[in-house]
Design a protein around this motif. Structure first.
Motif, short mmCIF file in Angstrom:
data_model
loop_
_atom_site.label_atom_id
_atom_site.label_comp_id
_atom_site.label_asym_id
_atom_site.label_seq_id
_atom_site.Cartn_x
_atom_site.Cartn_y
_atom_site.Cartn_z
N LEU A 1 0.83 -1.21 0.00
CA LEU A 1 0.00 0.00 0.00
C LEU A 1 0.86 1.25 0.00
O LEU A 1 0.51 2.26 -0.63
N THR A 2 2.00 1.19 0.70
CA THR A 2 2.92 2.33 0.71
C THR A 2 3.48 2.58 -0.68
O THR A 2 3.58 3.73 -1.13
N ALA A 3 3.85 1.51 -1.37
CA ALA A 3 4.36 1.65 -2.74
C ALA A 3 3.30 2.26 -3.64
O ALA A 3 3.60 3.10 -4.51
N LYS A 4 2.06 1.87 -3.44
CA LYS A 4 0.96 2.44 -4.23
C LYS A 4 0.80 3.92 -3.93
O LYS A 4 0.52 4.72 -4.84
N ALA A 5 1.00 4.30 -2.66
CA ALA A 5 0.90 5.72 -2.31
C ALA A 5 1.99 6.54 -2.98
O ALA A 5 1.78 7.69 -3.35
N VAL A 6 3.18 5.93 -3.17
CA VAL A 6 4.30 6.64 -3.80
C VAL A 6 4.08 6.79 -5.29
O VAL A 6 4.34 7.86 -5.87
N THR A 7 3.58 5.74 -5.95
CA THR A 7 3.49 5.73 -7.42
C THR A 7 2.18 6.31 -7.94
O THR A 7 2.17 7.33 -8.63
N SER A 8 1.07 5.70 -7.58
CA SER A 8 -0.21 6.08 -8.19
C SER A 8 -1.18 6.72 -7.21
O SER A 8 -2.30 7.05 -7.58
N GLY A 9 -0.78 6.88 -5.97
CA GLY A 9 -1.68 7.47 -4.98
C GLY A 9 -2.50 6.40 -4.28
O GLY A 9 -2.83 5.36 -4.86
N PHE A 10 -2.81 6.64 -3.01
CA PHE A 10 -3.55 5.66 -2.23
C PHE A 10 -4.49 6.38 -1.27
O PHE A 10 -4.13 7.40 -0.69
N SER A 11 -5.68 5.84 -1.12
CA SER A 11 -6.65 6.34 -0.15
C SER A 11 -7.26 5.15 0.58
O SER A 11 -7.61 4.14 -0.04
N PRO A 12 -7.39 5.22 1.93
CA PRO A 12 -8.02 4.13 2.68
C PRO A 12 -9.54 4.14 2.58
O PRO A 12 -10.19 3.30 3.19
N GLY A 13 -10.08 5.08 1.83
CA GLY A 13 -11.54 5.19 1.72
C GLY A 13 -12.22 3.89 1.33
O GLY A 13 -13.20 3.47 1.98
N PRO A 14 -11.78 3.21 0.25
CA PRO A 14 -12.43 1.95 -0.12
C PRO A 14 -12.37 0.88 0.97
O PRO A 14 -13.30 0.10 1.14
N MET A 15 -11.26 0.86 1.76
CA MET A 15 -11.16 -0.11 2.86
C MET A 15 -12.23 0.18 3.92
O MET A 15 -12.88 -0.72 4.42
N VAL A 16 -12.41 1.47 4.23
CA VAL A 16 -13.40 1.85 5.23
C VAL A 16 -14.81 1.51 4.75
O VAL A 16 -15.63 0.96 5.50
N MET A 17 -15.09 1.82 3.49
CA MET A 17 -16.42 1.54 2.96
C MET A 17 -16.72 0.04 2.94
O MET A 17 -17.84 -0.39 3.23
N ALA A 18 -15.70 -0.76 2.62
CA ALA A 18 -15.89 -2.21 2.61
C ALA A 18 -16.22 -2.73 4.01
O ALA A 18 -17.08 -3.60 4.19
N LEU A 19 -15.55 -2.17 5.03
CA LEU A 19 -15.82 -2.59 6.40
C LEU A 19 -17.22 -2.18 6.83
O LEU A 19 -17.92 -2.91 7.53
N LEU A 20 -17.65 -0.99 6.42
CA LEU A 20 -19.00 -0.55 6.75
C LEU A 20 -20.05 -1.43 6.10
O LEU A 20 -21.06 -1.77 6.72
N ARG A 21 -19.82 -1.81 4.84
CA ARG A 21 -20.77 -2.70 4.17
C ARG A 21 -20.84 -4.05 4.86
O ARG A 21 -21.91 -4.64 5.03
N ALA A 22 -19.68 -4.56 5.29
CA ALA A 22 -19.67 -5.85 5.99
C ALA A 22 -20.43 -5.76 7.30
O ALA A 22 -21.17 -6.66 7.68
N GLU A 23 -20.28 -4.62 8.02
CA GLU A 23 -21.01 -4.44 9.29
C GLU A 23 -22.50 -4.38 9.05
O GLU A 23 -23.28 -4.96 9.80
N ASN A 24 -22.90 -3.70 7.97
CA ASN A 24 -24.32 -3.60 7.68
C ASN A 24 -24.92 -4.96 7.33
O ASN A 24 -26.04 -5.28 7.72
N ARG A 25 -24.15 -5.77 6.61
CA ARG A 25 -24.65 -7.12 6.27
C ARG A 25 -24.82 -7.96 7.53
O ARG A 25 -25.77 -8.71 7.67
N GLN A 26 -23.87 -7.84 8.49
CA GLN A 26 -23.99 -8.60 9.74
C GLN A 26 -25.19 -8.14 10.54
O GLN A 26 -25.86 -8.92 11.21
N ALA A 27 -25.46 -6.81 10.50
CA ALA A 27 -26.61 -6.29 11.24
C ALA A 27 -27.91 -6.82 10.69
O ALA A 27 -28.89 -7.03 11.42
N LEU A 28 -27.96 -7.07 9.37
CA LEU A 28 -29.16 -7.63 8.77
C LEU A 28 -29.33 -9.10 9.11
O LEU A 28 -30.41 -9.64 9.11
#
Length: 391
Positions: free
Chosen positions: A364-391
């Protein structure tokens, strides 16, 4: 009020006991100023049942008896005496056998929660006068519940306080043992020490937590867990201090090198790019991150209220994931401290699915150096997983 004075002695061969006389005195005590909700009294009694030496089955029979009392409140009148037949009471108690009913009724009487008002022949019934009004009632007197309602409520509050204390002590012990276990796991790979003894001690305390313990035992266990954690920290402290010293030296070296580079003015484009990256605000609010990755909060006794708090906690947690100081420093340099901390929180949340956290962070660090990196997709994936468990 004369209905309550029909009889104070039990029918048949049952003797008068000191407990019976004490219950009689309670039943004849002045009623409280307000009429308590009978079901609220039952709920409090359920919470405080250990203090009165009664079981859940005893309470089931008491609930059946209360269902024969008209109204919702325990008013101080003759309706406090209920007189269901054994067959009717058995039906309300979900078909409980009469012999079992008698045993639980006796337990409620011994606990001072019921009083028998026995007729001459031991039967439960009511008689009417010439005008058709109830004249005499023989059965079970619920008045002890009325006169002891405040006492029962106080006992329930005390029981809730004890349970709350036990829950907090158990949580404290669990967190300390988890910290100790993860530090031991990390230490095995970094430091030569008697990790087997520490690991065995941790496992022994974890097994003890599976049992149902009283407050004293839980407090003792939490203290022993803290002692174990202190021992583990004492073993790894020299190593972490050495790492901190090495990091400081490396940092000083970098500062010196940066100064020399600045004086000769090469690589200005790289420095500008790093400065711009470090100045970026986190792309996701802190509250959203903590909702998606709450496990990081277990390592923050004082909570995480700011990004600075998150960075501080992540600096403590990253070794537990098996991430080397060099990999963590590179992540912070290239992502920024806040983004690196967000990434670590997401990795901690998915720790059971990431085989090599150190290598994963480097990629992930290498990706941040070359093409840019954001943890946003990781956070959204965790939120979706939590919502599925809640259902």
């Amino acid at each position: 009020m004369k209905m309550r004075h029909i009889s104070m002695t039990p029918f048949g061969r049952q003797p008068v006991t000191a407990g019976l006389l004490a219950t009689q005195a309670l039943a004849e005590a002045p009623a409280p100023d307000h009429a308590p909700d009978k079901w609220a009294v039952l709920r409090d009694l359920t919470t405080a049942r250990a203090a009165y030496g009664i079981s859940d089955r005893d309470l089931a029979v008491l609930a059946a008896l209360l269902s024969f009392h008209p109204g919702k409140e325990l008013a101080d009148d003759d309706k406090l005496i209920v007189f269901p037949s054994n067959a009717s009471l058995s039906d309300r108690a979900h078909g409980m056998a009469e012999s079992t009913l008698r045993r639980h009724l006796a337990a409620l009487v011994r606990a001072g929660l019921l009083l028998r008002r026995d007729s001459p022949n031991g039967k439960r019934y009511a008689t009417r006068d010439l005008s058709g009004s109830l004249d005499r009632v023989f059965g079970f007197d619920l008045r002890p519940l009325l006169t002891r309602s405040a006492e029962i409520a106080s006992a329930a509050q005390e029981a809730r306080h004890v349970e709350f204390t036990k829950r907090r002590l158990r949580e404290s012990a669990v967190i300390r043992l988890r910290d100790a276990g993860k530090l031991i796991q990390w230490g095995r790979e970094q430091i030569a020490a008697n990790w087997d003894a520490l690991s065995d001690g941790c496992a022994l305390l974890q097994r003890a937590l599976r049992r149902k313990l009283d407050t004293g035992k839980l407090r003792e266990l939490a203290e022993r867990a803290q002692q174990l954690l202190d021992q583990v920290k004492a073993v790894i402290a020299p190593e972490t201090e050495e790492m901190s010293g090495s990091d400081s030296e490396t940092e000083r070296h970098h500062q010196s090198s940066d100064k020399e580079i600045h004086e000769s003015e090469p690589c200005e484009e790289k420095q500008d790019r790093q400065s711009d990256h470090l100045a970026k605000d986190p792309p996701i609010p802190l509250g959203v991150l903590l909702k998606a990755a709450p496990d990081i909060l277990d390592y923050a006794p004082d909570g995480i209220r700011t990004w600075r708090d998150l960075v501080g906690v992540s600096n403590f947690v990253y070794p537990m994931l098996g991430i080397s100081p060099d990999a963590w420093r590179q992540a912070q340099d290239n992502m920024g401290h806040e983004i690196a901390a967000m990434t670590l929180a997401c990795m901690l949340q998915r720790a059971d699915t990431i085989m090599r956290p150190g290598g994963y962070l480097r990629s992930l660090t290498a990706k941040a150096v070359t093409s840019g990196f954001s943890p946003g997709p990781m956070v959204m994936a965790l939120l979706r997983a939590e919502n599925r468990q809640a259902l």
